[in-house]
Motif scaffolding. Structure first.
Motif, PDB file in Angstrom:
ATOM      1  N   PHE A 167       0.832  -1.205   0.000  1.00 31.61           N
ATOM      2  CA  PHE A 167       0.000   0.000   0.000  1.00 31.61           C
ATOM      3  C   PHE A 167       0.869   1.257   0.000  1.00 31.61           C
ATOM      4  CE2 PHE A 167      -2.263  -3.451   2.086  1.00 31.61           C
ATOM      5  CZ  PHE A 167      -3.420  -3.496   1.332  1.00 31.61           C
ATOM      6  N   ALA A 168       2.035   1.181   0.638  1.00 32.87           N
ATOM      7  CA  ALA A 168       2.961   2.308   0.608  1.00 32.87           C
ATOM      8  C   ALA A 168       3.501   2.512  -0.804  1.00 32.87           C
ATOM      9  CB  ALA A 168       4.104   2.061   1.595  1.00 32.87           C
ATOM     10  N   MET A 169       3.741   1.420  -1.520  1.00 31.89           N
ATOM     11  CA  MET A 169       4.234   1.514  -2.898  1.00 31.89           C
ATOM     12  C   MET A 169       3.162   2.132  -3.800  1.00 31.89           C
ATOM     13  SD  MET A 169       6.217  -2.154  -3.208  1.00 31.89           S
ATOM     14  CE  MET A 169       6.587  -1.891  -4.953  1.00 31.89           C
ATOM     15  N   HIS A 170       1.908   1.746  -3.579  1.00 33.77           N
ATOM     16  CA  HIS A 170       0.812   2.348  -4.357  1.00 33.77           C
ATOM     17  C   HIS A 170       0.722   3.838  -4.066  1.00 33.77           C
ATOM     18  CE1 HIS A 170      -3.097   2.833  -6.256  1.00 33.77           C
ATOM     19  NE2 HIS A 170      -3.529   3.401  -5.152  1.00 33.77           N
ATOM     20  N   GLU A 171       0.885   4.211  -2.810  1.00 38.61           N
ATOM     21  CA  GLU A 171       0.863   5.614  -2.418  1.00 38.61           C
ATOM     22  C   GLU A 171       1.974   6.377  -3.131  1.00 38.61           C
ATOM     23  OE1 GLU A 171      -0.059   7.222   1.964  1.00 38.61           O
ATOM     24  OE2 GLU A 171       1.977   6.472   1.712  1.00 38.61           O
ATOM     25  N   TYR A 172       3.141   5.768  -3.216  1.00 40.17           N
ATOM     26  CA  TYR A 172       4.289   6.387  -3.883  1.00 40.17           C
ATOM     27  C   TYR A 172       4.002   6.590  -5.367  1.00 40.17           C
ATOM     28  CZ  TYR A 172       9.113   7.127  -5.438  1.00 40.17           C
ATOM     29  OH  TYR A 172      10.254   7.643  -5.993  1.00 40.17           O
ATOM     30  N   GLN A 173       3.380   5.587  -5.989  1.00 43.82           N
ATOM     31  CA  GLN A 173       3.046   5.691  -7.410  1.00 43.82           C
ATOM     32  C   GLN A 173       2.018   6.786  -7.676  1.00 43.82           C
ATOM     33  OE1 GLN A 173       1.799   1.697  -8.313  1.00 43.82           O
ATOM     34  NE2 GLN A 173       3.907   0.962  -8.635  1.00 43.82           N
ATOM     35  N   GLN A 174       1.222   7.121  -6.656  1.00 44.56           N
ATOM     36  CA  GLN A 174       0.239   8.187  -6.795  1.00 44.56           C
ATOM     37  C   GLN A 174       0.865   9.571  -6.614  1.00 44.56           C
ATOM     38  OE1 GLN A 174      -3.074   7.618  -7.663  1.00 44.56           O
ATOM     39  NE2 GLN A 174      -2.236   5.555  -7.997  1.00 44.56           N
ATOM     40  N   GLY A 175       2.168   9.599  -6.379  1.00 40.65           N
ATOM     41  CA  GLY A 175       2.865  10.881  -6.248  1.00 40.65           C
ATOM     42  C   GLY A 175       2.917  11.436  -4.842  1.00 40.65           C
ATOM     43  N   ILE A 176       2.525  10.625  -3.848  1.00 42.97           N
ATOM     44  CA  ILE A 176       2.557  11.071  -2.457  1.00 42.97           C
ATOM     45  C   ILE A 176       3.913  10.668  -1.888  1.00 42.97           C
ATOM     46  CG2 ILE A 176       1.392  11.012  -0.221  1.00 42.97           C
ATOM     47  CD1 ILE A 176      -1.092  10.003  -1.687  1.00 42.97           C
ATOM     48  N   ARG A 177       4.797  11.638  -1.707  1.00 45.00           N
ATOM     49  CA  ARG A 177       6.190  11.355  -1.368  1.00 45.00           C
ATOM     50  C   ARG A 177       6.596  12.026  -0.052  1.00 45.00           C
ATOM     51  NH1 ARG A 177       8.147  10.435  -6.712  1.00 45.00           N
ATOM     52  NH2 ARG A 177       6.445   9.308  -7.742  1.00 45.00           N
ATOM     53  N   PHE A 178       7.691  11.540   0.502  1.00 46.01           N
ATOM     54  CA  PHE A 178       8.283  12.151   1.687  1.00 46.01           C
ATOM     55  C   PHE A 178       9.025  13.417   1.285  1.00 46.01           C
ATOM     56  CE2 PHE A 178       7.830   7.811   3.185  1.00 46.01           C
ATOM     57  CZ  PHE A 178       7.506   7.971   4.529  1.00 46.01           C
ATOM     58  N   ALA A 179       8.876  14.454   2.094  1.00 47.98           N
ATOM     59  CA  ALA A 179       9.667  15.671   1.888  1.00 47.98           C
ATOM     60  C   ALA A 179      11.048  15.430   2.488  1.00 47.98           C
ATOM     61  CB  ALA A 179       8.992  16.864   2.560  1.00 47.98           C
ATOM     62  N   PRO A 180      12.124  15.657   1.721  1.00 46.94           N
ATOM     63  CA  PRO A 180      13.483  15.393   2.213  1.00 46.94           C
ATOM     64  C   PRO A 180      13.949  16.471   3.177  1.00 46.94           C
ATOM     65  CG  PRO A 180      13.582  16.308   0.013  1.00 46.94           C
ATOM     66  CD  PRO A 180      12.120  16.144   0.329  1.00 46.94           C
ATOM     67  N   THR A 181      13.422  16.464   4.383  1.00 48.15           N
ATOM     68  CA  THR A 181      13.761  17.480   5.377  1.00 48.15           C
ATOM     69  C   THR A 181      14.227  16.812   6.667  1.00 48.15           C
ATOM     70  OG1 THR A 181      11.525  17.561   6.311  1.00 48.15           O
ATOM     71  CG2 THR A 181      11.994  19.008   4.419  1.00 48.15           C
ATOM     72  N   LEU A 182      14.858  17.597   7.528  1.00 46.91           N
ATOM     73  CA  LEU A 182      15.300  17.102   8.829  1.00 46.91           C
ATOM     74  C   LEU A 182      14.094  16.689   9.672  1.00 46.91           C
ATOM     75  CD1 LEU A 182      17.545  16.615  10.898  1.00 46.91           C
ATOM     76  CD2 LEU A 182      17.321  19.033  11.578  1.00 46.91           C
ATOM     77  N   THR A 183      12.989  17.430   9.558  1.00 48.85           N
ATOM     78  CA  THR A 183      11.784  17.095  10.303  1.00 48.85           C
ATOM     79  C   THR A 183      11.276  15.706   9.930  1.00 48.85           C
ATOM     80  OG1 THR A 183      11.132  19.426  10.455  1.00 48.85           O
ATOM     81  CG2 THR A 183       9.403  17.781  10.783  1.00 48.85           C
ATOM     82  N   THR A 184      11.301  15.406   8.636  1.00 46.78           N
ATOM     83  CA  THR A 184      10.870  14.083   8.179  1.00 46.78           C
ATOM     84  C   THR A 184      11.742  12.991   8.775  1.00 46.78           C
ATOM     85  OG1 THR A 184      10.042  14.986   6.091  1.00 46.78           O
ATOM     86  CG2 THR A 184      10.519  12.625   6.163  1.00 46.78           C
ATOM     87  N   LEU A 185      13.050  13.201   8.764  1.00 45.17           N
ATOM     88  CA  LEU A 185      13.983  12.213   9.294  1.00 45.17           C
ATOM     89  C   LEU A 185      13.762  11.995  10.790  1.00 45.17           C
ATOM     90  CD1 LEU A 185      16.429  10.356   9.019  1.00 45.17           C
ATOM     91  CD2 LEU A 185      17.894  12.356   9.381  1.00 45.17           C
ATOM     92  N   LEU A 186      13.634  13.079  11.539  1.00 48.27           N
ATOM     93  CA  LEU A 186      13.422  12.972  12.977  1.00 48.27           C
ATOM     94  C   LEU A 186      12.089  12.305  13.288  1.00 48.27           C
ATOM     95  CD1 LEU A 186      14.759  16.443  14.189  1.00 48.27           C
ATOM     96  CD2 LEU A 186      15.896  14.220  14.319  1.00 48.27           C
ATOM     97  N   THR A 187      11.080  12.582  12.467  1.00 50.56           N
ATOM     98  CA  THR A 187       9.777  11.953  12.653  1.00 50.56           C
ATOM     99  C   THR A 187       9.866  10.444  12.486  1.00 50.56           C
ATOM    100  OG1 THR A 187       8.570  13.917  11.901  1.00 50.56           O
ATOM    101  CG2 THR A 187       7.421  11.803  11.760  1.00 50.56           C
ATOM    102  N   ILE A 188      10.557  10.004  11.439  1.00 49.23           N
ATOM    103  CA  ILE A 188      10.706   8.569  11.181  1.00 49.23           C
ATOM    104  C   ILE A 188      11.429   7.892  12.342  1.00 49.23           C
ATOM    105  CG2 ILE A 188      11.806   6.865   9.694  1.00 49.23           C
ATOM    106  CD1 ILE A 188      11.349   8.806   7.353  1.00 49.23           C
ATOM    107  N   VAL A 189      12.470   8.534  12.859  1.00 46.61           N
ATOM    108  CA  VAL A 189      13.219   7.964  13.979  1.00 46.61           C
ATOM    109  C   VAL A 189      12.340   7.861  15.218  1.00 46.61           C
ATOM    110  CG1 VAL A 189      15.147   8.326  15.570  1.00 46.61           C
ATOM    111  CG2 VAL A 189      15.451   8.753  13.117  1.00 46.61           C
ATOM    112  N   TYR A 190      11.586   8.926  15.509  1.00 43.13           N
ATOM    113  CA  TYR A 190      10.736   8.922  16.705  1.00 43.13           C
ATOM    114  C   TYR A 190       9.666   7.837  16.625  1.00 43.13           C
ATOM    115  CZ  TYR A 190       7.283  10.114  20.189  1.00 43.13           C
ATOM    116  OH  TYR A 190       6.403  10.034  21.236  1.00 43.13           O
ATOM    117  N   VAL A 191       8.911   7.808  15.514  1.00 42.63           N
ATOM    118  CA  VAL A 191       7.800   6.859  15.446  1.00 42.63           C
ATOM    119  C   VAL A 191       8.292   5.418  15.368  1.00 42.63           C
ATOM    120  CG1 VAL A 191       6.299   8.576  14.357  1.00 42.63           C
ATOM    121  CG2 VAL A 191       7.578   6.961  12.912  1.00 42.63           C
TER     122      VAL A 191
END
Length: 299
Positions: free
Chosen positions: A206-230
């Motif tokens: 489902f994440a791959m389908h989301e990616y194909q729909q153009g819904i992507r992660f923003a390459p920011t420090l906030t995104t990285l810290l969010t991934i680490v926290y969750v």
């Protein structure tokens, strides 16, 4: 088991469950803060990758011994991984796209009643009339929240889409918590490794389908810290704490600690997001708490 041992187990269980609630409340606040900035299913998939790696490293000395048990009980672990891991975490982030962190946390207060109902339905444990009354009162509290205290909304069924997703998701969580009785007796690191692996693989398509729909992660420090926290706190730490707490005192008693999520989140959301509790939140939460108190009674 002596009285002192029982008391010690209860204290340990409540401490672990309170820790799990704190981790999850932070997840609600952060999930709302990043709504629209990261793919909800994508972050759900990545949320389980790091715990899988960490648990796998920690479980190196246990997997060999536990593997025969894992193969014997693979169906139970698969159900737990797909419900409590893949489905629950994905729907939580999707719901946060449409409603507030406070709403999600307050609606989590329906979890204890859902757990009581799931145990009764799935395993035939009889509920008393007072428990049915408790479910009715709690449902009234939920309806008060999703209608914002305006009963006229019931006529048009104009509920917040995110609220409905979260309500369904609490049913998923109730099924997971009830089914924890089928968790095999293996080391916690072995279980978390297999659990996280199933959750990650179950979410990935489902994440791959989301990616194909153009819904992507923003390459920011906030995104990285969010991934680490969750990946660490709402996933690895919270699930280990919740699973152990349920093991020690059972799903019905453990479910009552879900109310702490709303209290934690009200403070965190007010501080970080500027969200405030409204009157309909307070009234709805009071009804839910009253309903859970009734549902937890044995006589």
């Amino acid at each position: 088991m002596s009285t002192s041992d029982v008391r010690s187990s209860s204290v340990q269980a409540y401490a672990l469950l309170a820790l799990a609630g704190l981790c999850w409340s932070g997840n609600h606040v952060l999930g709302r803060a990043i709504a629209g900035q990261v793919p909800p299913v994508g972050i759900s998939a990545l949320r389980w990758v790091l715990p899988c790696i960490i648990a796998g490293l920690l479980a190196r000395n246990h997997l060999g011994r536990d593997w025969p048990v894992i193969k014997t009980h693979w169906k139970a672990i698969l159900v737990l991984g797909l419900t409590g891991g893949a489905l629950f975490s994905a729907l939580q982030y999707v719901g946060l796209q449409y409603t507030s962190a406070v709403n999600v946390s307050v609606l989590n207060s329906l979890g204890p009643v859902f757990i009581v109902a799931a145990v009764a339905i799935m395993f035939g444990e009889t509920m008393r009339p007072i428990q049915y009354a408790g479910i009715a009162v709690s449902l009234a509290g939920v309806l008060f929240i999703v209608t914002r205290g305006e009963p006229a909304m019931l006529a048009t069924m104009s509920f917040n889409y995110g609220d409905l997703i979260i309500l369904f998701n609490m049913g998923v969580w109730a099924v997971y918590s009830a089914c924890l009785r089928f968790r095999p007796s293996i080391h916690w690191t072995s279980f978390m490794f297999v659990f996280a692996l199933i959750a990650a693989l179950g979410t990935l398509p489902f994440a791959m389908h989301e990616y194909q729909q153009g819904i992507r992660f923003a390459p920011t420090l906030t995104t990285l810290l969010t991934i680490v926290y969750v990946s660490i706190f709402p996933s690895l730490v919270a699930y280990m704490s919740w699973n152990r707490g349920v093991e020690l005192i059972g799903p019905n008693r453990a479910g009552a600690l879900l109310h702490l999520v709303a209290l934690y989140s009200a403070v965190l959301a007010g501080f970080f997001l500027g969200e405030r509790l409204a009157a309909f939140h307070v009234i709805g939460f009071a009804l839910i708490l009253a309903g859970v108190t009734l549902a937890a009674r044995k006589t």
